[in-house]
Design a protein around this motif. Structure first.
Motif, short mmCIF file in Angstrom:
data_model
loop_
_atom_site.label_atom_id
_atom_site.label_comp_id
_atom_site.label_asym_id
_atom_site.label_seq_id
_atom_site.Cartn_x
_atom_site.Cartn_y
_atom_site.Cartn_z
N ASN A 184 -14.59 6.10 -0.44
CA ASN A 184 -14.04 5.82 -1.76
C ASN A 184 -15.11 6.09 -2.81
O ASN A 184 -16.25 6.43 -2.48
CB ASN A 184 -13.53 4.38 -1.86
CG ASN A 184 -14.66 3.37 -1.85
OD1 ASN A 184 -15.76 3.67 -1.40
ND2 ASN A 184 -14.40 2.18 -2.36
N PRO A 186 -7.59 -3.77 -6.34
CA PRO A 186 -7.04 -2.65 -5.55
C PRO A 186 -8.15 -1.80 -4.94
O PRO A 186 -9.23 -1.63 -5.50
CB PRO A 186 -6.23 -1.86 -6.57
CG PRO A 186 -5.92 -2.82 -7.65
CD PRO A 186 -7.10 -3.75 -7.73
N LYS A 187 -7.84 -1.24 -3.76
CA LYS A 187 -8.78 -0.35 -3.07
C LYS A 187 -8.11 1.02 -2.91
O LYS A 187 -6.93 1.11 -2.57
CB LYS A 187 -9.13 -0.91 -1.70
CG LYS A 187 -9.79 -2.29 -1.74
CD LYS A 187 -9.99 -2.83 -0.34
CE LYS A 187 -10.54 -4.25 -0.36
NZ LYS A 187 -10.68 -4.82 1.01
N PHE A 188 -8.89 2.05 -3.16
CA PHE A 188 -8.38 3.41 -3.03
C PHE A 188 -9.32 4.21 -2.14
O PHE A 188 -10.52 4.32 -2.43
CB PHE A 188 -8.26 4.08 -4.40
CG PHE A 188 -7.31 3.36 -5.33
CD1 PHE A 188 -5.95 3.61 -5.28
CD2 PHE A 188 -7.80 2.43 -6.24
CE1 PHE A 188 -5.07 2.95 -6.12
CE2 PHE A 188 -6.93 1.76 -7.09
CZ PHE A 188 -5.56 2.02 -7.02
N HIS A 189 -8.77 4.76 -1.05
CA HIS A 189 -9.56 5.51 -0.08
C HIS A 189 -9.10 6.97 -0.05
O HIS A 189 -7.91 7.26 -0.24
CB HIS A 189 -9.42 4.90 1.31
CG HIS A 189 -9.85 3.48 1.40
ND1 HIS A 189 -9.42 2.62 2.38
CD2 HIS A 189 -10.69 2.75 0.62
CE1 HIS A 189 -9.97 1.44 2.21
NE2 HIS A 189 -10.73 1.49 1.14
N SER A 249 0.83 -1.20 0.00
CA SER A 249 0.00 0.00 0.00
C SER A 249 0.87 1.25 0.00
O SER A 249 2.07 1.20 0.27
CB SER A 249 -0.93 0.01 1.22
OG SER A 249 -0.19 0.07 2.42
N ASN A 301 -4.80 10.29 0.60
CA ASN A 301 -5.15 9.25 -0.37
C ASN A 301 -4.38 7.98 -0.01
O ASN A 301 -3.17 8.02 0.24
CB ASN A 301 -4.80 9.70 -1.78
CG ASN A 301 -4.96 8.58 -2.81
OD1 ASN A 301 -4.05 8.29 -3.57
ND2 ASN A 301 -6.11 7.93 -2.82
N GLN A 302 -5.11 6.85 0.04
CA GLN A 302 -4.50 5.57 0.38
C GLN A 302 -4.88 4.53 -0.67
O GLN A 302 -6.05 4.41 -1.05
CB GLN A 302 -4.98 5.10 1.75
CG GLN A 302 -4.41 3.77 2.20
CD GLN A 302 -4.96 3.31 3.53
OE1 GLN A 302 -6.03 3.76 3.96
NE2 GLN A 302 -4.25 2.44 4.22
N GLY A 303 -3.88 3.80 -1.15
CA GLY A 303 -4.11 2.71 -2.09
C GLY A 303 -3.63 1.40 -1.50
O GLY A 303 -2.52 1.32 -0.97
#
Length: 315
Positions: free
Chosen positions: A259, A234-237, A205, A224-226
């Motif tokens: 998200n 993949p998750k992106f917050h 991440s 922003n967090q991936g």
């Protein structure tokens, strides 16, 4: 300006000076990213909060809701650039499985990580306040600010967890921690993280957090967090939040995250506080100033007083 600079330490931010220790609490909350700087030697710090998380994963046909609390313990000792820390989280999950509508409840310790971080490189900036000959040079951007300070974190994810959160074995966690101080008010933190190393469910991440100090008491951030997992998409917050400095050693905070994807929805909210027990002390070297030496000489008396003293002694 000095107070504005110190406010940047509310969100895990480090000073632009050489020492790790800051006069105002240097907290990791409420962002998820971490600064490469430590809290300083002989400083005990506790960062805690409660959170609520809800998500809807259409691929897994599940709607989990979570509520819990976390405690992040930080301690500086031995070296100014070294910090020992531990994180523990407890949560209760309610999972609604579709289309059966069956509800599963699990609770317990969901995370217990012990580790340490070290500052390998500290970027130093030019003090523009001493530039009085050229206004242009004084206001020019310092290109050194594009090169970040660099630190590293190494930790162990223990297996002392609740039954619903246990892993098969101990795993490792490592991170590269970067910090750019673009100005006295604006700071960028970038973390590159490898989690659950040496396991079948390894995770990679990144976290990028931009923080701006509004004034001495208030600051806010955007983040922003991936997250990239082996068997999942993949998750992106995206998150934002504020922090308020209640006193020199106490900070309050609040944040929210979400998200923007159709197959997976996510909402996370948190409120918390950070408090430190400050036992830090710098080595003090006492030197006599020229004024002190001059004052000492004056106390001995002048030429005429010494003559009078001699006469009195003879009498």
């Amino acid at each position: 300006m000095k107070r504005v600079l110190l406010l940047l330490f509310i969100f895990n931010y480090a000073p632009i000076i050489n020492a790790q220790y800051t006069e105002i609490i240097n907290s990791k909350r409420p962002g998820f990213s971490e600064s490469p700087y430590s809290v300083g030697t002989d400083v005990l710090q506790f960062e805690t909060g409660v959170f609520y998380r809800t998500s809807n994963n259409k691929v897994l046909y599940a709607k989990p809701n979570s509520i819990g609390g976390e405690l992040f313990f930080r301690y500086g000792k031995f070296l100014d650039k070294l910090e020992i820390n531990a994180k523990v989280a407890y949560q209760k999950d309610e999972i609604l499985n579709n289309p059966s509508e069956a509800i599963t409840n699990i609770s317990g310790i969901s995370e217990l990580t012990i580790g340490a971080k070290y500052l390998f490189y500290e970027q130093k900036y030019t003090d523009k306040s001493k530039e009085i000959r050229s206004w242009k040079r004084r206001m020019a951007f310092d290109k050194k600010r594009l090169i970040p300070s660099v630190g590293a974190f190494v930790g162990v994810n223990t297996n002392f967890l609740g039954d619903g959160f246990k892993e098969n074995e101990l795993t490792l966690k490592g991170a590269i921690l970067l910090q750019n101080d673009f100005s006295d008010r604006l700071v960028l933190l970038t973390n590159l993280i490898a989690n659950k190393i040496l396991s079948n469910s390894n995770e990679y991440s990144y976290i990028a957090t931009m923080t701006y100090a509004l004034n001495y008491k208030w600051s806010y951030f955007i983040e922003n967090q991936g997250i990239f997992e082996k068997h999942y998409t993949p998750k992106f917050h995206f998150g934002t939040g504020i922090a308020y400095l209640l006193s020199q050693n106490l900070q309050l905070d609040a944040s929210v995250r979400t998200n923007f994807f159709d197959d997976y929805s996510f909402l996370y909210s948190s409120i918390g506080a950070a408090w430190r027990l400050d036992r830090h002390s710098d080595e003090v070297i006492i030197k006599k100033s020229p004024r002190a030496r001059l004052s000492k000489k004056r106390k001995k008396g002048n030429f005429f007083s010494r003559i009078l003293k001699k006469k009195n002694k003879r009498n």
